[in-house]
Design a protein around this motif. Structure first.
Motif, PDB file in Angstrom:
ATOM      1  N   ASP A 152      38.953  42.172  46.096  1.00 14.10           N
ATOM      2  CA  ASP A 152      38.833  42.463  44.668  1.00 14.10           C
ATOM      3  C   ASP A 152      39.926  43.424  44.222  1.00 14.10           C
ATOM      4  OD1 ASP A 152      36.573  40.882  44.308  1.00 14.10           O
ATOM      5  OD2 ASP A 152      35.220  42.492  44.917  1.00 14.10           O
ATOM      6  N   LEU A 153      40.211  44.421  45.050  1.00 14.93           N
ATOM      7  CA  LEU A 153      41.207  45.421  44.693  1.00 14.93           C
ATOM      8  C   LEU A 153      42.594  44.801  44.570  1.00 14.93           C
ATOM      9  CD1 LEU A 153      41.503  48.452  44.144  1.00 14.93           C
ATOM     10  CD2 LEU A 153      41.991  48.775  46.573  1.00 14.93           C
ATOM     11  N   ARG A 154      42.937  43.902  45.495  1.00 15.68           N
ATOM     12  CA  ARG A 154      44.265  43.277  45.430  1.00 15.68           C
ATOM     13  C   ARG A 154      44.407  42.418  44.180  1.00 15.68           C
ATOM     14  NH1 ARG A 154      47.063  40.387  50.525  1.00 15.68           N
ATOM     15  NH2 ARG A 154      47.046  42.579  51.138  1.00 15.68           N
ATOM     16  N   ILE A 155      43.373  41.643  43.856  1.00 13.85           N
ATOM     17  CA  ILE A 155      43.443  40.802  42.661  1.00 13.85           C
ATOM     18  C   ILE A 155      43.571  41.656  41.411  1.00 13.85           C
ATOM     19  CG2 ILE A 155      42.146  39.168  41.238  1.00 13.85           C
ATOM     20  CD1 ILE A 155      40.953  38.041  43.825  1.00 13.85           C
ATOM     21  N   LEU A 156      42.794  42.737  41.336  1.00 13.43           N
ATOM     22  CA  LEU A 156      42.848  43.603  40.155  1.00 13.43           C
ATOM     23  C   LEU A 156      44.207  44.278  40.001  1.00 13.43           C
ATOM     24  CD1 LEU A 156      39.326  45.307  40.154  1.00 13.43           C
ATOM     25  CD2 LEU A 156      40.219  43.638  38.525  1.00 13.43           C
ATOM     26  N   MET A 157      44.791  44.744  41.119  1.00 11.62           N
ATOM     27  CA  MET A 157      46.083  45.419  41.015  1.00 11.62           C
ATOM     28  C   MET A 157      47.199  44.426  40.702  1.00 11.62           C
ATOM     29  SD  MET A 157      45.370  48.512  41.118  1.00 11.62           S
ATOM     30  CE  MET A 157      47.039  49.169  41.094  1.00 11.62           C
ATOM     31  N   ASN A 158      47.101  43.200  41.208  1.00 10.23           N
ATOM     32  CA  ASN A 158      48.067  42.165  40.827  1.00 10.23           C
ATOM     33  C   ASN A 158      47.947  41.860  39.341  1.00 10.23           C
ATOM     34  OD1 ASN A 158      49.027  41.944  43.419  1.00 10.23           O
ATOM     35  ND2 ASN A 158      47.813  40.164  43.938  1.00 10.23           N
ATOM     36  N   LEU A 159      46.696  41.775  38.861  1.00 15.49           N
ATOM     37  CA  LEU A 159      46.473  41.527  37.440  1.00 15.49           C
ATOM     38  C   LEU A 159      46.997  42.680  36.595  1.00 15.49           C
ATOM     39  CD1 LEU A 159      45.252  39.874  35.139  1.00 15.49           C
ATOM     40  CD2 LEU A 159      43.047  40.970  35.626  1.00 15.49           C
ATOM     41  N   ARG A 160      46.764  43.911  37.058  1.00 14.83           N
ATOM     42  CA  ARG A 160      47.257  45.077  36.313  1.00 14.83           C
ATOM     43  C   ARG A 160      48.775  45.047  36.189  1.00 14.83           C
ATOM     44  NH1 ARG A 160      49.585  49.935  36.902  1.00 14.83           N
ATOM     45  NH2 ARG A 160      48.913  51.603  35.479  1.00 14.83           N
ATOM     46  N   GLU A 161      49.448  44.669  37.257  1.00 19.66           N
ATOM     47  CA  GLU A 161      50.906  44.619  37.206  1.00 19.66           C
ATOM     48  C   GLU A 161      51.382  43.607  36.163  1.00 19.66           C
ATOM     49  OE1 GLU A 161      54.762  43.835  40.113  1.00 19.66           O
ATOM     50  OE2 GLU A 161      52.742  43.884  40.956  1.00 19.66           O
ATOM     51  N   LYS A 162      50.714  42.450  36.094  1.00 15.37           N
ATOM     52  CA  LYS A 162      51.089  41.441  35.097  1.00 15.37           C
ATOM     53  C   LYS A 162      50.796  41.934  33.693  1.00 15.37           C
ATOM     54  CE  LYS A 162      50.109  37.746  38.397  1.00 15.37           C
ATOM     55  NZ  LYS A 162      49.172  36.657  38.768  1.00 15.37           N
ATOM     56  N   VAL A 163      49.648  42.604  33.524  1.00 11.11           N
ATOM     57  CA  VAL A 163      49.303  43.137  32.207  1.00 11.11           C
ATOM     58  C   VAL A 163      50.317  44.195  31.782  1.00 11.11           C
ATOM     59  CG1 VAL A 163      47.603  44.547  30.968  1.00 11.11           C
ATOM     60  CG2 VAL A 163      46.840  42.624  32.359  1.00 11.11           C
ATOM     61  N   MET A 164      50.746  45.050  32.719  1.00 12.86           N
ATOM     62  CA  MET A 164      51.721  46.089  32.381  1.00 12.86           C
ATOM     63  C   MET A 164      53.068  45.485  32.009  1.00 12.86           C
ATOM     64  SD  MET A 164      50.079  48.856  32.430  1.00 12.86           S
ATOM     65  CE  MET A 164      51.442  49.990  32.233  1.00 12.86           C
ATOM     66  N   VAL A 165      53.447  44.392  32.667  1.00 14.54           N
ATOM     67  CA  VAL A 165      54.689  43.703  32.300  1.00 14.54           C
ATOM     68  C   VAL A 165      54.580  43.165  30.878  1.00 14.54           C
ATOM     69  CG1 VAL A 165      56.143  41.687  32.778  1.00 14.54           C
ATOM     70  CG2 VAL A 165      55.363  43.134  34.651  1.00 14.54           C
ATOM     71  N   ASN A 166      53.449  42.519  30.570  1.00 10.42           N
ATOM     72  CA  ASN A 166      53.248  41.984  29.223  1.00 10.42           C
ATOM     73  C   ASN A 166      53.202  43.104  28.179  1.00 10.42           C
ATOM     74  OD1 ASN A 166      53.097  39.351  30.180  1.00 10.42           O
ATOM     75  ND2 ASN A 166      50.887  39.445  30.479  1.00 10.42           N
ATOM     76  N   LEU A 167      52.558  44.217  28.542  1.00  5.39           N
ATOM     77  CA  LEU A 167      52.487  45.348  27.628  1.00  5.39           C
ATOM     78  C   LEU A 167      53.881  45.899  27.337  1.00  5.39           C
ATOM     79  CD1 LEU A 167      50.860  47.445  26.042  1.00  5.39           C
ATOM     80  CD2 LEU A 167      50.607  48.749  28.169  1.00  5.39           C
ATOM     81  N   GLY A 168      54.691  46.022  28.365  1.00  4.04           N
ATOM     82  CA  GLY A 168      56.053  46.504  28.172  1.00  4.04           C
ATOM     83  C   GLY A 168      56.869  45.583  27.271  1.00  4.04           C
TER      84      GLY A 168
END
Length: 432
Positions: A152-168
């Motif tokens: 779960d942690l790996r999926i969430l952190m991968n998702l967070r990285e994608k969200v941060m890219v989109n946010l940027g």
């Protein structure tokens, strides 16, 4: 005692015996190819071409069991070259069969393909045999597929990285919009992401809107939306003055207003997703033993620790921190021959995300953590073989990994004197 890669290599070779069936598989999106050899490299039977579905996996199992029966093999080692994300379902299926599942470095497969037939030809059938031969020689790694809370942690952190890219990206697009239609805006609001600024952008983003409203109405908008501090009539007058003198575009204003509304909606959505993800991440970290101790390192944050554990998984699966250093590609390499001694650098053969994570974590630690600051000063100023600043930071990345491994596995609080022994107390005091 340091972790010896040579010992690990010997163990891998010794695990391949005359009773081992070695299977190499070339992975694709829809159709896989598998070939089998024995411990001497002799091919056993015909290749197995199977689809990436339930029937195809059943065909693979039948093929392996038949080869075991015909050739008297008692155990199987199944090796693949990881191709994107396509190998994940197959890997999980093979591990459920209680079969050893191993990975080959794609770089090794590419460099070894000519050993098979002295030809640079590359195809699925040839690659499957090359993979099997590399497994026979022990040139593989055993993946640590995350399970339970680590999955779960790996999926969430991968998702967070994608969200941060989109946010940027959205933040840059909003800045682009301001540069086109209201370039003077950032002279009034240094940070357009502030509460009052966002209210203004939502309700009256264009200079013409602000001019028609006037300073008093702008202040009323801020107060009615809950802004009580830091902005008032003085800021509103500056904003109106900037709007009156604005050199922003005057055409396409209807579409510009719609564009900014869409961008602000995306901006708010990504912020909400980021916050929701971090709430879940913190709940997961509370379930992992040793996280409190690892967070006791000055400068270590929740996001950095979550990214570290997402990449490495359960720390109990590593005998020494050096294994994680190799996983990150931070281990040293050099090119030397005869009397020539080449320059030393890091191998970069590992998880680039894990490597970047530690480098970004060490940068503020050198400024705020007394022990790491002292180490950095020692490495760059010592009389014998002083390091350049970047080399010192790389060395500190390895030190941080070893510290986190120790704290996470032994579950002890951070103690500079115990965990950073090589710098000695006197050197800490001198650097401080």
């Amino acid at each position: 005692m340091k972790y010896k890669m040579q010992q690990k290599q010997n163990q891998r070779i010794q695990q391949i015996t005359d009773c081992t069936l070695i299977v190499g598989a070339d992975i694709a999106k829809e159709t896989h190819v598998a070939r089998a050899i024995d411990f001497r490299g002799i091919e056993l039977g015909k290749e197995c071409v199977f689809a990436n579905d339930d029937e195809g996996l059943a065909k693979l199992v039948t093929w392996m069991k038949e080869l075991q029966r015909l050739h008297g093999k008692t155990d199987i080692v199944f090796g693949v070259e990881p191709t994107g994300h396509y190998w994940f379902p197959l890997g999980a299926f093979i591990q459920e069969l209680d079969v050893r599942f191993v990975l080959l470095n794609p770089h090794h497969v590419n460099k070894s393909k000519e050993l098979e037939d002295n030809c640079p030809t590359k195809n699925d059938y040839k690659d499957a045999k090359v993979i099997a031969n590399l497994v026979k020689d022990g040139k593989y790694t055993e993946p640590k597929l995350p399970t339970g809370v680590y999955a779960d942690l790996r999926i969430l952190m991968n998702l967070r990285e994608k969200v941060m890219v989109n946010l940027g990206q959205v933040q840059q697009r909003i800045q682009n919009w301001l540069d086109r239609f209201f370039p003077e805006y950032t002279q009034v609001f240094k940070d357009w992401e502030g509460k009052a600024s966002l209210i203004t952008l939502r309700k009256s983003p264009l200079p013409q809107d602000l001019t028609s409203l006037g300073a008093s109405e702008i202040v009323n908008q801020w107060k009615s939306s809950g802004v009580r501090r830091a902005v008032g009539m003085k800021r509103a007058k500056r904003l109106v003055s900037a709007a009156e003198k604005s050199i922003g575009l005057k055409e396409g204003l209807m579409a510009a207003r719609l564009e900014l509304t869409a961008l602000l909606e995306q901006y708010e959505m990504f912020l909400r997703q980021r916050d929701e993800i971090m709430v879940q991440v913190e709940q997961l970290l509370n379930q992992i033993p040793g996280t409190e101790e690892m967070l006791s390192v000055p400068g270590m944050g929740v996001t950095t620790l979550a990214g570290f554990l997402a990449e490495v998984g359960d720390l109990q699966g590593y005998d020494h921190g050096q294994q994680i250093i190799r996983l990150a590609g931070l281990n040293l390499k050099e090119n030397s021959s005869g009397k020539r001694k080449g320059k030393t650098g890091i191998s970069k053969r590992g998880r680039s995300r894990l490597r970047a994570l530690h480098f970004r974590a060490v940068l503020p630690m050198v400024a705020t953590n007394p022990e790491f600051k002292a180490l950095h000063h020692y490495y760059t100023t010592r009389a014998c073989n002083p390091l350049k600043k970047k080399q010192s930071l790389i060395a500190l990345c390895g030190k941080l990994i070893r510290v986190l491994h120790t704290l996470g596995t032994r579950q002890v609080q951070y103690n500079a004197e115990d965990l950073l022994g090589p710098i000695r107390k006197s050197q800490i005091q001198m650097a401080a």
